[in-house]
Scaffold this motif. Structure first.
Motif, PDB file in Angstrom:
ATOM      1  N   LYS A 568       0.851  -1.187   0.000  1.00  0.00           N
ATOM      2  CA  LYS A 568       0.000   0.000   0.000  1.00  0.00           C
ATOM      3  C   LYS A 568       0.890   1.241   0.000  1.00  0.00           C
ATOM      4  N   ASP A 569       0.669   2.100  -0.986  1.00  0.00           N
ATOM      5  CA  ASP A 569       1.338   3.395  -1.011  1.00  0.00           C
ATOM      6  C   ASP A 569       0.478   4.374  -0.226  1.00  0.00           C
ATOM      7  N   LEU A 570       0.991   4.861   0.901  1.00  0.00           N
ATOM      8  CA  LEU A 570       0.222   5.752   1.760  1.00  0.00           C
ATOM      9  C   LEU A 570       0.193   7.187   1.247  1.00  0.00           C
ATOM     10  N   LYS A 571       0.849   7.447   0.104  1.00  0.00           N
ATOM     11  CA  LYS A 571       0.914   8.813  -0.447  1.00  0.00           C
ATOM     12  C   LYS A 571       1.505   9.754   0.612  1.00  0.00           C
ATOM     13  N   TYR A 572       2.567   9.305   1.199  1.00  0.00           N
ATOM     14  CA  TYR A 572       3.190  10.035   2.308  1.00  0.00           C
ATOM     15  C   TYR A 572       3.719  11.398   1.840  1.00  0.00           C
ATOM     16  N   ASN A 573       4.603  11.400   0.835  1.00  0.00           N
ATOM     17  CA  ASN A 573       5.070  12.628   0.167  1.00  0.00           C
ATOM     18  C   ASN A 573       5.412  13.757   1.133  1.00  0.00           C
ATOM     19  N   ARG A 574       6.338  13.474   2.052  1.00  0.00           N
ATOM     20  CA  ARG A 574       6.775  14.491   2.997  1.00  0.00           C
ATOM     21  C   ARG A 574       8.296  14.459   3.080  1.00  0.00           C
ATOM     22  N   ALA A 575       8.884  15.609   3.415  1.00  0.00           N
ATOM     23  CA  ALA A 575      10.339  15.667   3.545  1.00  0.00           C
ATOM     24  C   ALA A 575      10.833  14.849   4.742  1.00  0.00           C
ATOM     25  N   PRO A 576      10.293  15.034   5.966  1.00  0.00           N
ATOM     26  CA  PRO A 576      10.755  14.135   7.033  1.00  0.00           C
ATOM     27  C   PRO A 576      10.290  12.715   6.733  1.00  0.00           C
ATOM     28  N   GLY A 577      11.238  11.776   6.706  1.00  0.00           N
ATOM     29  CA  GLY A 577      10.868  10.402   6.388  1.00  0.00           C
ATOM     30  C   GLY A 577       9.986   9.784   7.462  1.00  0.00           C
ATOM     31  N   PHE A 578       9.272   8.711   7.080  1.00  0.00           N
ATOM     32  CA  PHE A 578       8.389   8.018   8.021  1.00  0.00           C
ATOM     33  C   PHE A 578       9.238   7.169   8.964  1.00  0.00           C
ATOM     34  N   ILE A 579       9.194   7.478  10.240  1.00  0.00           N
ATOM     35  CA  ILE A 579      10.000   6.751  11.228  1.00  0.00           C
ATOM     36  C   ILE A 579       9.180   6.328  12.439  1.00  0.00           C
ATOM     37  N   THR A 580       7.861   6.402  12.350  1.00  0.00           N
ATOM     38  CA  THR A 580       6.985   6.022  13.460  1.00  0.00           C
ATOM     39  C   THR A 580       6.795   4.507  13.479  1.00  0.00           C
ATOM     40  N   GLY A 581       6.796   3.916  14.676  1.00  0.00           N
ATOM     41  CA  GLY A 581       6.605   2.484  14.790  1.00  0.00           C
ATOM     42  C   GLY A 581       5.152   2.068  14.624  1.00  0.00           C
ATOM     43  N   LEU A 582       4.926   0.921  13.982  1.00  0.00           N
ATOM     44  CA  LEU A 582       3.586   0.381  13.758  1.00  0.00           C
ATOM     45  C   LEU A 582       3.089  -0.356  15.001  1.00  0.00           C
ATOM     46  N   VAL A 583       1.768  -0.540  15.065  1.00  0.00           N
ATOM     47  CA  VAL A 583       1.174  -1.332  16.127  1.00  0.00           C
ATOM     48  C   VAL A 583      -0.007  -2.102  15.537  1.00  0.00           C
ATOM     49  N   THR A 584      -0.287  -3.282  16.098  1.00  0.00           N
ATOM     50  CA  THR A 584      -1.393  -4.097  15.603  1.00  0.00           C
ATOM     51  C   THR A 584      -2.099  -4.813  16.742  1.00  0.00           C
ATOM     52  N   ASP A 585      -3.406  -5.041  16.535  1.00  0.00           N
ATOM     53  CA  ASP A 585      -4.163  -5.872  17.465  1.00  0.00           C
ATOM     54  C   ASP A 585      -4.323  -7.280  16.934  1.00  0.00           C
ATOM     55  N   GLY A 586      -3.665  -7.589  15.818  1.00  0.00           N
ATOM     56  CA  GLY A 586      -3.754  -8.904  15.193  1.00  0.00           C
ATOM     57  C   GLY A 586      -4.701  -8.938  14.012  1.00  0.00           C
ATOM     58  N   LYS A 587      -5.606  -7.971  13.924  1.00  0.00           N
ATOM     59  CA  LYS A 587      -6.546  -7.901  12.805  1.00  0.00           C
ATOM     60  C   LYS A 587      -6.406  -6.604  12.019  1.00  0.00           C
ATOM     61  N   ILE A 588      -6.085  -5.531  12.743  1.00  0.00           N
ATOM     62  CA  ILE A 588      -5.892  -4.218  12.118  1.00  0.00           C
ATOM     63  C   ILE A 588      -4.465  -3.765  12.411  1.00  0.00           C
ATOM     64  N   VAL A 589      -3.811  -3.195  11.412  1.00  0.00           N
ATOM     65  CA  VAL A 589      -2.495  -2.608  11.619  1.00  0.00           C
ATOM     66  C   VAL A 589      -2.621  -1.101  11.442  1.00  0.00           C
ATOM     67  N   TYR A 590      -1.939  -0.360  12.304  1.00  0.00           N
ATOM     68  CA  TYR A 590      -1.967   1.100  12.262  1.00  0.00           C
ATOM     69  C   TYR A 590      -0.599   1.601  11.827  1.00  0.00           C
TER      70      TYR A 590
END
Length: 823
Positions: A568-590
């Motif tokens: 999935k391309d999140l269409k991030y398009n920002r100068a600061p790179g994505f460095i946030t950690g993901l989290v999941t409940d096992g069915k949904i990922v954020y």
């Protein structure tokens, strides 16, 4: 009195008071280097000269005429690949009748090497200066570019005295940053007094290097888009349209595909039409490389070598190679490291055979001032390593470089069990780093199974780092492997007998991999190349590992096969790179950040909702947290945001009481949120976000760690000086365990021997397990704060441990993953 003031004004750099007219001069070959045009010294044809707006070439005799313009302050020569000019610019005054530039010939190169430094923001001499000087002396780059934020008058004065061509031994070119626009007649006035023009160009090899100014900052500049746009138009006309061009600026011109400079509402300059190859910038205090779509332009953001980055990018500078077509390759150089070497396999005088029945040797070695050209090793038994045996050249074998920090080799075991490993690392500087390690060879090939479940940071979606099991120290390193690049905050995750982590490559965005190993034996099962580096927490859900790279591309990979299930391309398009950690409940990922923050269905990759409540801000390192039906997200220098995790509705946010400066991960325990920031611990109500309780810790909390909340106490790790236990009600410190000073710096603006932690300690039974920026892994008793066990890896650890039934996995910055087995 008024007349006298006008006369004084005319004599300053700005010559707008007495009007402007033609500016004449000559460029000549100064054979005797006396700076004076002798009769036998010829003029230089086709040299490029500018008044800051117009750009002209000299005639056959080296003469030039510039029409002048109302904001003229300098006549500047733009050296080319075949001559140098010690005098690059001459301030314009009413007294000068001719602006003459003596130059010296040089051999034109096909390939060019230069260094980029940025955002030093200092008026003090630090270790990084010696690192830089040594690197220049050893590697002899053609020049250095500082892409701005020298910082205020004190910083500019210091740099003008200490980072000059005389001090460094090579030319240094300065860009104008937003904090370099200071109070004066116009924002760049003081910059000009110290460094000369704020925009100019230099040819080296076959490439034109263009220095451009920040268009705004702390004080208004004396130029505008019309001025810089007109100069760019004239500059590009003066050079071959197809000549490769590399631009420098304090900031990135665009996140999109096309690099367009807008002169006014009717005129724009499409820079890729003029063979723009690369754009180098600073400003954000981050390390990142990005290729901008169809244009093919590569942008390089480089953090500061003087201190930790805003997004915790390590202190660093960038070495760039430019080929004859203008194509670039870079290498980040991590600063503050001097002759660091550590044998990491064997560990603690013991070594087991790897999965193939071989002995595996691994060494971490790094020096900020010199690359390591080669590493060799030898193994000695009963014959011993002595005056005579050392002459046996057949005993010495070459090691293979697996990352910018790690070298490895394997060899078949001998009949002897008690052995000596000898390692020599050869630096380009001529230095040799020498280490020895005695060890006993354990030949067992059967590894104890390490099956486990570790799907999120700290092992759970609430990020409360407590494991209900007991393990006993000391630990033995059972196996180690390397991802082939650096590992940042991608703490390992476990599924059954699979263990995974990810590597990043902020040098060229080429060696970016998600890698899976057999957890019990360390055998690599598969690797998946990502479009850019994965720098933060991956998660496991529905037998898939899910990760998002720096440019916002999300991958779901089947763990057993290594095959991509969806992306999935999140269409991030920002100068600061994505460095946030993901989290999941096992069915949904954020995943995602700002307006790309998304909830994605794990099985299908379908986006369930996307954030519309907030946007903007810097990149932020904390991993998101799930607390019941709430998702906790962050914006650096912004706020904590609580969303309904099923609908995306914003429930509340907090940006007061220091929480907008928070770097730490939120932990959810006993129906409350717990988080440390700056020098304070907060207990927050989940439903409202209001503070229930808080106290001052006396530590610094700018590392990316989560608190451990127990019945009557809380254990907190700090970005300085280590880990401490506090009474939960009174805030009284019960004990403190200090780590050693960091090998390099990651927390924002750290630079002064801080004893940094970036990881979340995991409480296993009565012991805390964690790695630190000093390159060591620690086991500390959680009741007393006393050291139980430690081992040195020689490279910073920015990942938290993942716990299995019989040990733990952890990664170092050198790209190594380790399995340490409990005794």
């Amino acid at each position: 009195m008024k007349i006298k003031l006008v006369v004084i004004g005319m004599l300053l750099f700005g010559s707008t008071f007495f009007g402007y007219g033609q500016l004449k001069g000559k460029v000549f070959l100064d054979h005797n280097k006396n700076g004076i045009k002798e009769s036998k010294e010829k003029g230089v044809r086709n040299a490029v000269v500018s008044d800051g707006y117009h750009v002209v070439r000299t005639d056959d005799k080296g003469n030039f005429e510039l029409p002048g313009w109302e904001k003229q302050r300098f006549v500047t020569i733009y050296p080319n690949g075949s001559f140098n000019s010690e005098k690059r610019f001459i301030p314009i005054t009413s007294k000068l009748k001719s602006y003459d530039f003596p130059v010296q010939t040089k051999k034109q190169k096909e390939e060019v090497n230069f260094l980029q430094i940025s955002d030093t923001e200092t008026f003090e001499y630090g270790d990084w200066v010696d690192n830089l000087k040594k690197y220049i002396k050893v590697h002899k780059p053609d020049f250095v570019v500082h892409t701005g934020d020298i910082c205020y008058k004190a910083g500019m004065e210091w740099h003008a005295d200490n980072l000059t061509e005389k001090e460094l031994g090579v030319p240094i070119y300065y860009c104008l940053g937003n904090h370099d626009l200071v109070k004066g007649d116009y924002g760049e006035q003081f910059f000009e007094e110290k460094f000369g023009p704020a925009w100019y160009a230099v040819e080296e090899g076959n490439t034109l290097f263009v220095i451009t100014p920040m268009m705004g900052g702390d004080f208004p500049p004396g130029f505008n888009h019309e001025d810089i746009g007109g100069w760019l138009q004239n500059l590009l006309k003066a050079y071959d349209k197809d000549q490769p061009k590399i631009f420098f600026n304090h900031d990135l011109l665009t996140d999109g595909e096309s690099f367009v400079f807008k002169k006014n509402d009717n005129e724009s300059i499409v820079l890729e039409d003029y063979n723009l190859k690369s754009w180098l910038y600073g400003h954000w205090h981050i390390n990142m490389v990005k290729t901008h779509g169809a244009s093919g332009v590569v942008s390089y953001s480089t953090a500061t070598l003087a201190k930790g980055g805003i997004d915790h990018s390590p202190s660093s500078f960038r070495a760039i190679k430019v080929d004859k077509e203008g194509n670039t390759k870079s290498q980040l150089i991590w600063s503050h490291l001097e002759r660091e070497i550590q044998i990491v396999s064997p560990q603690k005088n013991e070594l087991t055979l790897n999965n193939q029945g071989e002995v595996e040797v691994s060494v971490n070695v790094y020096d900020s001032g010199s690359v390591v050209d080669s590493v060799r090793y030898s193994i000695w038994g009963k014959e011993g390593f002595n005056w005579e045996s050392s002459r046996n050249t057949s005993k010495w074998k070459a090691m293979v470089k697996t990352s910018d920090w790690n070298w490895r080799a394997t060899f078949p075991p001998s009949a002897e069990k008690d052995l000596l490993l000898v390692v020599d690392a050869y630096l380009r500087s001529g230095e040799v780093l020498h280490r020895k390690e005695k060890f006993r060879l354990e030949d067992r090939k059967e590894k104890r199974a390490s099956k486990g479940e570790w799907s999120n940071l700290a092992g759970n979606k609430e990020h409360h780092p407590v494991v209900d099991m007991k393990q006993q120290a000391p630990y033995t390193m059972e196996w180690t492997a390397n991802v082939g690049s650096n590992i940042y905050m991608s703490s390992p995750v476990i599924k059954d007998n699979y263990v995974l982590t990810a590597g990043f490559d902020d040098s060229n965005a080429e060696n970016c991999f998600i890698v899976c190993w057999d957890a019990s034996a360390g055998r690599e099962l598969w690797r998946y190349k990502t479009k850019n580096g994965v720098k933060n927490q991956m998660v496991i859900a529905q037998d898939k590992v899910i990760a998002t790279d720096m440019i916002g591309h999300t991958y779901a990979i089947d763990i057993a096969s290594g095959k991509l299930v969806w992306d999935k391309d999140l269409k991030y398009n920002r100068a600061p790179g994505f460095i946030t950690g993901l989290v999941t409940d096992g069915k949904i990922v954020y995943t995602g950040y700002s307006d790309s923050l998304s909830a994605i269905e794990v099985n299908t990759g379908r986006v369930l909702w996307q954030n519309k409540a907030w946007k903007g801000g810097e990149g932020t390192t904390p991993t998101m947290t799930i607390a019941d039906n709430v998702l906790l997200a962050s914006r650096h220098w912004g706020a904590i945001y609580a969303h309904d995790r099923f609908t995306g509705e914003l429930l509340w946010s907090r940006n007061d009481d220091g929480l907008r400066f928070r770097d730490g991960v939120l932990s959810y325990k006993d129906k409350y949120l717990w988080v440390a920031e700056q020098d304070k611990l907060h207990q927050l109500d989940l439903k409202t976000g209001k503070t229930v309780h808080s106290f001052i810790t006396g530590m610094q909390h700018t590392g990316t760690s989560a608190p451990i909340v127990l019945q009557d106490r809380v254990i907190i790790s700090g970005s300085h000086p280590g880990v401490a236990s506090f009474d939960l009600k009174t805030g009284k410190k019960q004990w403190e365990f200090q780590v050693d000073p960091a090998l390099f710096y990651t927390p924002s603006y750290f630079s002064d021997q801080q004893q940094s932690l970036e990881t979340t300690p995991i409480l296993v039974g009565e012991n805390l397990i964690f790695g630190a920026m000093d390159g060591k892994v620690y086991v500390v008793n959680a009741v007393t704060g006393s050291l139980v066990w430690k081992t040195a890896l020689g490279a910073p650890l920015i990942t938290s441990a993942a716990i299995s039934a019989d040990g733990f996995f952890i990664c170092d910055f050198a790209g190594n993953i380790y399995f340490f087995k409990t005794s």
